[in-house]
Design a protein around this motif. Structure first.
Motif, PDB file in Angstrom:
ATOM      1  N   ASP A  67       0.822  -1.220   0.000  1.00  0.00           N
ATOM      2  CA  ASP A  67       0.000   0.000   0.000  1.00  0.00           C
ATOM      3  C   ASP A  67       0.854   1.268   0.000  1.00  0.00           C
ATOM      4  O   ASP A  67       0.360   2.347  -0.289  1.00  0.00           O
ATOM      5  N   MET A  68       2.136   1.114   0.329  1.00  0.00           N
ATOM      6  CA  MET A  68       3.040   2.252   0.380  1.00  0.00           C
ATOM      7  C   MET A  68       3.304   2.761  -1.043  1.00  0.00           C
ATOM      8  O   MET A  68       3.695   1.979  -1.916  1.00  0.00           O
ATOM      9  N   PRO A  69       3.092   4.039  -1.325  1.00  0.00           N
ATOM     10  CA  PRO A  69       3.387   4.562  -2.673  1.00  0.00           C
ATOM     11  C   PRO A  69       4.845   4.315  -3.053  1.00  0.00           C
ATOM     12  O   PRO A  69       5.753   4.482  -2.227  1.00  0.00           O
ATOM     13  N   GLN A  70       5.078   3.912  -4.286  1.00  0.00           N
ATOM     14  CA  GLN A  70       6.436   3.632  -4.755  1.00  0.00           C
ATOM     15  C   GLN A  70       7.324   4.860  -4.649  1.00  0.00           C
ATOM     16  O   GLN A  70       8.542   4.748  -4.457  1.00  0.00           O
ATOM     17  N   SER A  71       6.719   6.041  -4.729  1.00  0.00           N
ATOM     18  CA  SER A  71       7.491   7.284  -4.665  1.00  0.00           C
ATOM     19  C   SER A  71       8.208   7.435  -3.327  1.00  0.00           C
ATOM     20  O   SER A  71       9.274   8.075  -3.262  1.00  0.00           O
ATOM     21  N   TYR A  72       7.659   6.858  -2.251  1.00  0.00           N
ATOM     22  CA  TYR A  72       8.307   6.950  -0.942  1.00  0.00           C
ATOM     23  C   TYR A  72       9.676   6.261  -0.992  1.00  0.00           C
ATOM     24  O   TYR A  72      10.674   6.800  -0.495  1.00  0.00           O
ATOM     25  N   PHE A  73       9.683   5.056  -1.551  1.00  0.00           N
ATOM     26  CA  PHE A  73      10.964   4.339  -1.640  1.00  0.00           C
ATOM     27  C   PHE A  73      11.902   5.019  -2.624  1.00  0.00           C
ATOM     28  O   PHE A  73      13.108   5.150  -2.357  1.00  0.00           O
ATOM     29  N   ASN A  74      11.396   5.435  -3.765  1.00  0.00           N
ATOM     30  CA  ASN A  74      12.247   6.073  -4.774  1.00  0.00           C
ATOM     31  C   ASN A  74      12.938   7.304  -4.214  1.00  0.00           C
ATOM     32  O   ASN A  74      14.141   7.519  -4.438  1.00  0.00           O
ATOM     33  N   ASP A  75      12.203   8.127  -3.465  1.00  0.00           N
ATOM     34  CA  ASP A  75      12.802   9.310  -2.855  1.00  0.00           C
ATOM     35  C   ASP A  75      13.886   8.923  -1.852  1.00  0.00           C
ATOM     36  O   ASP A  75      14.951   9.546  -1.793  1.00  0.00           O
ATOM     37  N   CYS A  76      13.617   7.882  -1.074  1.00  0.00           N
ATOM     38  CA  CYS A  76      14.588   7.426  -0.079  1.00  0.00           C
ATOM     39  C   CYS A  76      15.856   6.907  -0.751  1.00  0.00           C
ATOM     40  O   CYS A  76      16.969   7.249  -0.357  1.00  0.00           O
ATOM     41  N   PHE A  77      15.682   6.091  -1.777  1.00  0.00           N
ATOM     42  CA  PHE A  77      16.850   5.504  -2.446  1.00  0.00           C
ATOM     43  C   PHE A  77      17.680   6.581  -3.151  1.00  0.00           C
ATOM     44  O   PHE A  77      18.917   6.617  -3.030  1.00  0.00           O
ATOM     45  N   ASP A  78      16.991   7.462  -3.882  1.00  0.00           N
ATOM     46  CA  ASP A  78      17.701   8.468  -4.678  1.00  0.00           C
ATOM     47  C   ASP A  78      18.355   9.547  -3.825  1.00  0.00           C
ATOM     48  O   ASP A  78      19.448  10.016  -4.158  1.00  0.00           O
ATOM     49  N   ASN A  79      17.703   9.919  -2.725  1.00  0.00           N
ATOM     50  CA  ASN A  79      18.176  11.068  -1.955  1.00  0.00           C
ATOM     51  C   ASN A  79      18.930  10.720  -0.680  1.00  0.00           C
ATOM     52  O   ASN A  79      19.620  11.575  -0.113  1.00  0.00           O
ATOM     53  N   ILE A  80      18.803   9.463  -0.212  1.00  0.00           N
ATOM     54  CA  ILE A  80      19.476   9.088   1.030  1.00  0.00           C
ATOM     55  C   ILE A  80      20.471   7.942   0.817  1.00  0.00           C
ATOM     56  O   ILE A  80      21.631   8.032   1.231  1.00  0.00           O
ATOM     57  N   ILE A  81      20.029   6.879   0.164  1.00  0.00           N
ATOM     58  CA  ILE A  81      20.894   5.701   0.031  1.00  0.00           C
ATOM     59  C   ILE A  81      21.989   5.923  -1.009  1.00  0.00           C
ATOM     60  O   ILE A  81      23.180   5.731  -0.732  1.00  0.00           O
ATOM     61  N   LYS A  82      21.613   6.313  -2.216  1.00  0.00           N
ATOM     62  CA  LYS A  82      22.603   6.488  -3.286  1.00  0.00           C
ATOM     63  C   LYS A  82      23.705   7.481  -2.945  1.00  0.00           C
ATOM     64  O   LYS A  82      24.878   7.237  -3.265  1.00  0.00           O
ATOM     65  N   PRO A  83      23.415   8.600  -2.280  1.00  0.00           N
ATOM     66  CA  PRO A  83      24.490   9.543  -1.965  1.00  0.00           C
ATOM     67  C   PRO A  83      25.504   9.011  -0.947  1.00  0.00           C
ATOM     68  O   PRO A  83      26.575   9.624  -0.782  1.00  0.00           O
ATOM     69  N   HIS A  84      25.188   7.887  -0.270  1.00  0.00           N
ATOM     70  CA  HIS A  84      26.084   7.377   0.770  1.00  0.00           C
ATOM     71  C   HIS A  84      26.681   6.007   0.459  1.00  0.00           C
ATOM     72  O   HIS A  84      27.529   5.523   1.222  1.00  0.00           O
ATOM     73  N   PHE A  85      26.246   5.369  -0.638  1.00  0.00           N
ATOM     74  CA  PHE A  85      26.769   4.052  -0.996  1.00  0.00           C
ATOM     75  C   PHE A  85      27.121   4.011  -2.478  1.00  0.00           C
ATOM     76  O   PHE A  85      26.368   4.511  -3.318  1.00  0.00           O
ATOM     77  N   HIS A  86      28.279   3.426  -2.776  1.00  0.00           N
ATOM     78  CA  HIS A  86      28.712   3.204  -4.160  1.00  0.00           C
ATOM     79  C   HIS A  86      28.551   1.719  -4.452  1.00  0.00           C
ATOM     80  O   HIS A  86      29.302   0.889  -3.951  1.00  0.00           O
ATOM     81  N   PHE A  87      27.561   1.358  -5.262  1.00  0.00           N
ATOM     82  CA  PHE A  87      27.240  -0.040  -5.520  1.00  0.00           C
ATOM     83  C   PHE A  87      28.044  -0.567  -6.711  1.00  0.00           C
ATOM     84  O   PHE A  87      28.006   0.017  -7.795  1.00  0.00           O
ATOM     85  N   MET A  88      28.729  -1.684  -6.481  1.00  0.00           N
ATOM     86  CA  MET A  88      29.516  -2.311  -7.545  1.00  0.00           C
ATOM     87  C   MET A  88      28.636  -3.270  -8.343  1.00  0.00           C
ATOM     88  O   MET A  88      28.935  -4.459  -8.486  1.00  0.00           O
ATOM     89  N   THR A  89      27.546  -2.745  -8.853  1.00  0.00           N
ATOM     90  CA  THR A  89      26.609  -3.515  -9.664  1.00  0.00           C
ATOM     91  C   THR A  89      25.706  -2.525 -10.378  1.00  0.00           C
ATOM     92  O   THR A  89      25.879  -1.309 -10.251  1.00  0.00           O
TER      93      THR A  89
END
Length: 320
Positions: free
Chosen positions: A74-96
């Motif tokens: 039921d959680m809007p996909q935009s909630y996760f997208n905002d979290c991943f793009d603005n919080i996770i990606k700026p702090h982790f460099h994924f080797m994939t």
């Protein structure tokens, strides 16, 4: 709380080592990110633990993922997208690829949000009390369900909390050979003294060892027909044994079905055992036979193996 030295990349691409805890990820200097290596579809090394722990912190932050939703879908996909793009990606460099890293983070947060859903962030006691009662009842129900599930687990593993992705990477580093599902299953169902966790585990492991010794395929390849698949049977649609979060047969098993002219031919080994499926399979093969004979005059030798017979000529087709 464990502290590890991690490889870090800054905005210029330079690499250095830095001590980081999961609670310190948001305090990293701007532009610096923790390097997360991946093995297939899963993160590995100690960086996996910090990434998973950080996803847990985000999942339980009600300002990012509210508890007002009854279930995760039921959680809007935009909630996760905002979290991943603005919080996770700026702090982790994924080797994939981003698709793989995004899927792992999504599954990790989904699991932790569902397991740790609790009332918070309420300003009114009038609203807080029913939410607290609801949260307490939910936690009690989860505890009861988990206890019942543990009783049903007749073959416990000894893998602990370490993900099998990290275990695979460590086994590869020690032996120089890629471990298959059989090696992972055997390694996680024995105690430190080498004995099996129980008699049922011993029986299964001995069958897997026998199947491995008799196998003619590369057991390091993940396949539904490897030793684990032969002994334990078909996988559930939402998991792959000896793999971790988010593993499914469609993502982890290679497509080994032959193709003719861009058409995927279903294989009997891939679970096409029902009458309806087999009937469609036979009809498709017969249609392909007729088409090739019409165009080529016979079945080309390179395609004869698909039909399980020597090259077919028009006279053969007429007599069948």
């Amino acid at each position: 709380m464990e502290t590890f030295f991690f490889s870090m990349k800054d905005s210029q691409g330079n690499t250095k080592k830095l001590k980081v805890k999961k609670t310190e990820v948001l305090n990293l200097p701007q532009g610096e990110r923790i390097v997360v290596p991946f093995h297939f579809l899963d993160p590995i090394d100690e960086a996996q633990g910090v990434l998973a722990g950080f996803c847990g912190i985000l999942a339980t932050d009600c300002s990012i993922f509210p508890i007002s939703f009854d279930k995760w879908p039921d959680m809007p996909q935009s909630y996760f997208n905002d979290c991943f793009d603005n919080i996770i990606k700026p702090h982790f460099h994924f080797m994939t690829t981003e698709d793989v890293s995004r899927l792992y983070a999504y599954r990790s947060i989904e699991k932790k949000w569902a397991g740790n859903r609790r009332p918070c962030g309420m300003s009114s006691k009038t609203h807080l009390r029913p939410k607290m009662r609801s949260g307490i009842m939910f936690q009690k129900k989860m505890c009861k369900t988990n206890a019942e599930n543990r009783k049903k687990q007749t073959v416990p593993h000894t893998g602990g909390s370490k993900p099998n992705s990290r275990r695979r990477a460590e086994m590869f580093a020690e032996t120089g050979r890629r471990p298959g599902r059989a090696q992972l299953y055997l390694a996680t169902h024995k105690k430190q003294d080498g004995s099996y966790v129980n008699e049922e585990a011993k029986e299964i492991c001995e069958k897997i060892q026998l199947a491995t010794s008799q196998s003619t395929m590369d057991e390091s390849e993940i396949s539904p027909n490897d030793a684990v698949g032969k002994v334990l049977g078909k996988e559930h649609s939402g998991r792959v044994r000896c793999f971790g979060l988010g593993a499914t047969p469609s993502t982890h098993f290679k497509q080994t079905k032959p193709r003719v002219g861009g058409i995927r031919i279903p294989s009997n080994d891939a679970g096409c055992s029902s009458f309806g499926c087999q009937d469609k399979y036979d009809k498709l093969l017969n249609t392909l036979k007729a088409y090739m004979i019409m165009k080529e005059g016979s079945i080309p030798e390179q395609f004869a193996g698909i039909f399980g017979s020597p090259p077919i000529t028009p006279s053969d087709a007429d007599s069948s």
